[in-house]
Design an enzyme around this catalytic site. Sequence first.
Site, short mmCIF file in Angstrom:
data_model
loop_
_atom_site.label_atom_id
_atom_site.label_comp_id
_atom_site.label_asym_id
_atom_site.label_seq_id
_atom_site.Cartn_x
_atom_site.Cartn_y
_atom_site.Cartn_z
CD GLU A 1 42.38 40.02 34.99
OE1 GLU A 1 42.46 41.07 34.29
OE2 GLU A 1 42.43 38.89 34.50
CG ASN A 2 40.79 47.25 40.36
OD1 ASN A 2 41.13 47.82 41.39
ND2 ASN A 2 40.23 47.89 39.37
#
Length: 462
Positions: A364-365
């Site tokens: 995730e980012n």
Amino acid sequence: MKYVFPENFWWGSASSALQSEGEGYYTSRGETTWDHWFASQPNRFHQETGPQDTSQFYRHWQDDIQLLKQLNHNSFRTSLSWARLIPNGIGEVNPEAVAFYNQVINELIEQGITPFITLFHFDMPMAMQEMGGWENREVVDAYARYAKICFELFGDRVLHWFTFNEPIVPVEGGYLYDFHYPNVVDFRRAATVAYNTVLAHAKAVQAFRAGHYAGEIGIVLNLTPSYPRSQNPEDRKAAHHADLLFNRSFLDPVLRGKYPADLVTLLKDYDQLPKCQAEDSSTIAEGTIDLLGINYYQPRRVKCRDSIVNPLTPFMPEWLFDNYEMPGRKMNPYRGWEIYEPGIYDILVNLRDNYGNPRCFISENGMGVENEQRFIENGKINDQYRIDFISGHLKWLHKGISEGCNCLGYHMWTFIDNWSWCNAYKNRYGFIQLDLATQKRTIKKSGEWFAITAINNGFDEE
């Protein structure tokens, strides 16, 4: 400059069951802690929007997978709902849930998108929470049973499993800082929840190994590099304590099979150690992983405390450090988070140099922005700020890979604007705009950019 990534790099995005599926009240999904909390305190949720108001993936999964394909995803991470598959946490398996997840997994594979499946993403079955949640070892055993059932049902096709997503967050939110149910403020109970979560993870890994399933198993951790205000020894000590509590409390058990000795000493000094059993150390030692998912959003900047702690207040992590706001830092003002792209590189280098360079990927980012409708141009959201955010992080990710870090992919949070816990839809994160009222999906400029980047396995930038 041209940024080219390794062959077979994983390009995709991430989501979760509770934040996307919907249909909680129309099928036999069991109640979760979020359903219960929203029903009892809807005022705690932005605009009183609860977990029933999602992108309705339960209904739209075929169309959504086509959109994933249109965005040139070769991989996609989501979670299974424990409360959907086993409504009471223990007991009978829900055949409707099995059919639904089989359809989703099969369609992803059919479209050339590798499923990455998380077993637990904050959505505790309420029946399990009523037994004490992660404070109760019976719930740990129930989770291990749930994990084994998932491996048996779907392990012939799912080759990338993750036991937990961001396990530190329910600890922080539910037992320290009052932003998750059950809204407890008690460090010793928080330590117990964290410890038992590690045990639950390890028991799921044991079940996976014992079943000789194909593929691999890992965990997804949100890692926040802890940067000291200065090189003063007291500032460095404060950063070390923050790192122990918020990163290494999960990172060391899952990669090294044991806790850091200085973390144990720290908790012992403050009389905050959880209760342990003799066999726990061997269980944890067997919980080392094949693949680490890294969620990175922001750094943690800390300094030594400037004031003496009031001994009558509950023990909290902030007894050991103060948060520090670095002058000139770049901010996402809508979320209140610092944007610091080199942090993603620092995480990878730390893993390479101190943890044996494990197989990992960015799971995730992302960047959440409020009121994105103001950026609509010709019917489409022009979210150039999101493109800049992604490309900025990808440059530092590319640098880490070029220096030998074993990072295999990048997944953005998220695919479609989704319901986000107490924040609901306050900030939007998706490649695709969701009109909640009509369920219409519209690809944003960032989605088009990502599709081109994924198919080219990289991007050009002057």
